[in-house]
Write a protein that holds these residues in place. Structure first.
Motif, mmCIF file in Angstrom:
data_model
loop_
_atom_site.group_PDB
_atom_site.id
_atom_site.type_symbol
_atom_site.label_atom_id
_atom_site.label_comp_id
_atom_site.label_asym_id
_atom_site.label_seq_id
_atom_site.Cartn_x
_atom_site.Cartn_y
_atom_site.Cartn_z
ATOM 1 N N VAL A 179 -1.416 -5.399 4.008
ATOM 2 C CA VAL A 179 -2.170 -5.403 2.612
ATOM 3 C C VAL A 179 -1.643 -3.918 1.897
ATOM 4 C CG1 VAL A 179 -4.319 -4.914 1.497
ATOM 5 C CG2 VAL A 179 -4.177 -6.686 3.336
ATOM 6 N N ARG A 180 -1.623 -3.989 0.525
ATOM 7 C CA ARG A 180 -1.294 -2.663 -0.270
ATOM 8 C C ARG A 180 -2.523 -2.421 -0.957
ATOM 9 N NH1 ARG A 180 1.561 -4.396 -4.504
ATOM 10 N NH2 ARG A 180 2.516 -6.495 -3.682
ATOM 11 N N GLN A 181 -3.010 -1.364 -1.336
ATOM 12 C CA GLN A 181 -3.967 -0.897 -1.769
ATOM 13 C C GLN A 181 -3.344 -0.062 -2.936
ATOM 14 O OE1 GLN A 181 -8.583 -0.092 -0.565
ATOM 15 N NE2 GLN A 181 -6.968 1.504 0.306
ATOM 16 N N SER A 205 -8.472 -8.789 -2.782
ATOM 17 C CA SER A 205 -9.778 -8.291 -2.861
ATOM 18 C C SER A 205 -9.804 -7.220 -3.886
ATOM 19 C CB SER A 205 -10.015 -7.539 -1.447
ATOM 20 O OG SER A 205 -11.223 -6.729 -1.575
ATOM 21 N N TRP A 221 -10.139 -0.977 -7.476
ATOM 22 C CA TRP A 221 -9.313 -0.906 -6.314
ATOM 23 C C TRP A 221 -8.810 -2.187 -6.041
ATOM 24 C CZ3 TRP A 221 -11.034 2.746 -1.685
ATOM 25 C CH2 TRP A 221 -11.540 3.905 -2.184
ATOM 26 N N LYS A 223 -6.692 -4.748 -3.560
ATOM 27 C CA LYS A 223 -6.131 -4.790 -2.347
ATOM 28 C C LYS A 223 -5.296 -6.127 -2.252
ATOM 29 C CE LYS A 223 -10.289 -2.662 -0.521
ATOM 30 N NZ LYS A 223 -10.085 -1.410 0.228
ATOM 31 N N THR A 257 -9.653 4.653 2.786
ATOM 32 C CA THR A 257 -8.201 4.034 3.506
ATOM 33 C C THR A 257 -6.950 4.290 2.785
ATOM 34 O OG1 THR A 257 -9.022 2.091 2.598
ATOM 35 C CG2 THR A 257 -9.386 2.291 5.013
ATOM 36 N N GLN A 259 -3.752 4.554 0.032
ATOM 37 C CA GLN A 259 -3.795 3.912 -1.249
ATOM 38 C C GLN A 259 -2.299 3.831 -1.540
ATOM 39 O OE1 GLN A 259 -7.138 5.631 -3.215
ATOM 40 N NE2 GLN A 259 -8.183 5.465 -1.440
ATOM 41 N N TRP A 266 -3.993 -5.254 7.664
ATOM 42 C CA TRP A 266 -5.143 -5.731 6.839
ATOM 43 C C TRP A 266 -6.571 -5.049 7.511
ATOM 44 C CZ3 TRP A 266 -9.179 -7.531 10.748
ATOM 45 C CH2 TRP A 266 -8.659 -7.512 12.051
ATOM 46 N N ARG A 269 -6.685 -1.590 5.424
ATOM 47 C CA ARG A 269 -6.972 -1.456 3.995
ATOM 48 C C ARG A 269 -8.013 -2.142 3.569
ATOM 49 N NH1 ARG A 269 -3.363 1.450 5.517
ATOM 50 N NH2 ARG A 269 -1.191 1.689 4.961
ATOM 51 N N LEU A 270 -8.344 -3.078 4.071
ATOM 52 C CA LEU A 270 -9.584 -4.038 3.572
ATOM 53 C C LEU A 270 -10.935 -3.099 3.456
ATOM 54 C CD1 LEU A 270 -8.706 -7.528 5.095
ATOM 55 C CD2 LEU A 270 -8.256 -6.910 2.652
ATOM 56 N N HIS A 272 -12.908 0.289 2.871
ATOM 57 C CA HIS A 272 -12.483 1.432 1.947
ATOM 58 C C HIS A 272 -12.558 2.841 2.796
ATOM 59 C CE1 HIS A 272 -13.420 -1.269 -1.213
ATOM 60 N NE2 HIS A 272 -14.798 -1.008 -1.176
#
Ligand SMILES: Cc1cc2nc3c(=O)[nH]c(=O)nc-3n(C[C@H](O)[C@H](O)[C@H](O)COP(=O)(O)OP(=O)(O)OC[C@H]3O[C@@H](n4cnc5c(N)ncnc54)[C@H](O)[C@@H]3O)c2cc1C
Length: 415
Positions: A179-181, A205, A221, A223, A257, A259, A266, A269-270, A272
């Motif tokens: 995942v990228r945030q 998300s 944010w 995700k 987490t 950014q 996962w 990143r999922l 916060h």
């Protein structure tokens, strides 16, 4: 004299110092069988008295550890004391993941499921919807296993601790993913409302943070799955952040987490918050309310119209979406939801004054409160919001005829 145990936020001093810590099933069965009244305690993150007891409390913190991955069935089974922080790194190392997580990994899995804890995402259901089976010790000391598809299963999962002590829980898993945030800053409130579905659906998300002061959403944010195409430029007028953020933007972002679009597993990143830090602000209270997602824009406008009446004790508010499920007491039972979360200063007299403002503004949307957070709604209103509530009462009586697991919170809100 033993020190009075408190919840994570410190606003609740439990009414008993009698905390039992059984190490295995037989010990727990014996304890339950001979107890007059008893309540299960998870990682103490609820903000109300849902986990409290004036008799005795059972904690599975020292319970025999269990981790059983079934790659063919795509499930993992863990003990009733495990936290997401215990499970996720191991699951990831074995090539699997949970579909979604809440804002913090520190909470116990069973405690989170019992209160319908959720993360965000138009297509993501709450964490309880990942439960495939539960093993519990019921009031007579018997072990009962309920699997998805069994008659009582959908009523028992979001169980509020009312049916027994859950000793093992089986969750659906998916192949591990990255995942990228990315955070976007200063979204005009009107742009959020007018493009509500597009924004909440713009990533796997999505969380929007606001202070309900003025006309802007402070930051959003996103995700995104790491293999989703990068989003170019602004987000409906919000600019991409050039530094990391804490959900409460005046605080040091170190506990948050990673950014700035850096891909990662996962479970890093999922949520916060990072596992190695204490989440959120600490000295705080929380409330959360759910309305049908189709009513999202109207509900946002209704709260905006009264924001001056509730913003004073507010630290930050988070807006998330949750997909529908069919668990009887889930906050998303039968309907996709928009969740309005509030992190308050730890000043209950002020918060208690403003909660009815929010509850009244959201009443036309059949608002439901979060079971683990603070609310002032009465039993009759709660009963009207969950169509299966009476069936849940009957189910609790079936597994706990004498009310052994019932406490004041359950009596005041459900029974
Ligand atoms: C900083 C912070 C961030 C949060 N973020 C989110 C979020 O992102 N999303 C969200 O939805 N909520 C969130 N919450 C709320 C939190 O997820 C819920 O309060 C959840 O119930 C906490 O789990 P716990 O293990 O601490 O439960 P506890 O508060 O210890 O107990 C909650 C309930 O679970 C029952 N229970 C616990 N263990 C067992 C067991 N073994 N058998 C039977 N019943 C049991 C208890 O009896 C009680 O009814 C947050 C809370 C905090 C403090």
């Amino acid at each position: 004299m033993a020190e009075t145990p408190r919840n994570w936020a410190g606003n609740i001093a439990y009414a008993t110092t009698d905390i039992r810590m059984p190490r295995h099933r037989a010990e727990l069965q014996d304890l339950v069988k001979h107890a007059g009244k008893l309540r299960a305690l998870g990682s103490r993150h609820s903000f109300n008295r849902i986990a409290d007891s004036d008799h005795a409390i059972v904690s599975l913190k020292g319970f025999e550890r269990l981790y059983r991955l079934d790659p063919a069935a795509r499930t993992v089974t863990v003990d009733g004391g495990a936290t997401y922080g215990d499970l996720c790194p191991r699951l990831d190392a074995d090539g699997f993941a949970l579909a979604n997580l809440a804002s913090l990994p520190h909470i116990s899995i069973v405690g989170a499921v019992a209160t319908a804890t959720h993360g965000s995402g138009n297509l993501n259901r709450n964490l309880a919807a990942a439960v495939a089976a539960l093993e519990l010790v019921t009031a007579g000391g018997d072990i009962v296993t309920l699997r998805r598809g069994d008659a009582d299963f959908a009523g028992a999962v979001v169980g509020l601790g009312a049916l027994g002590i859950v000793t093992a829980i089986t969750l659906d898993v998916v192949p591990r993913f990255e995942v990228r945030q990315n955070v976007y800053v200063d979204l005009p409130f009107a742009a959020y409302v007018d493009n509500f579905d597009a924004i909440t659906g713009s990533a796997y998300s999505v969380s929007a943070f606001t202070h309900w002061r003025g006309d802007s959403i402070a930051h959003v944010w996103l995700k995104s799955l790491a293999d989703a195409p990068p989003r170019p430029g602004e987000l409906f007028g919000a600019r991409p952040a050039d530094r990391p953020y804490h959900p409460i933007e005046t605080l040091d972002p170190a506990p948050a987490t990673e950014q700035l679009g850096v891909p990662g597993p996962w479970y890093l990143r999922l949520p916060h918050f990072r596992i190695e830090f204490s989440p959120s602000a600490g000295a705080e209270l929380q409330s959360e309310y759910f309305v049908p997602r189709r009513d999202g824009p109207a509900a946002l406008r209704a709260l905006h119209a009264v924001q001056e009446r509730f913003a004073a004790p507010l630290m930050v508010s988070e807006l998330r979406t949750v997909a529908a499920d069919e668990l009887w007491l889930s906050s998303a039972q039968g309907q996709d939801c928009l969740a309005f979360h509030f992190t308050w200063q730890r000043d209950w007299p002020s918060v208690q004054q403003v909660l009815p403002v929010i509850e009244q503004a959201l009443a036309p949307f059949a608002v439901r409160p979060h079971w683990g957070k603070l609310f002032t709604m009465h039993k009759a209103d709660i009963a009207a919001r969950w169509p299966r509530l009476e069936a849940f009462r009957e189910l609790a009586r079936k597994y706990d005829p004498e009310g052994k697991f019932r406490n004041a919170f359950l009596t005041e809100t459900i029974f």
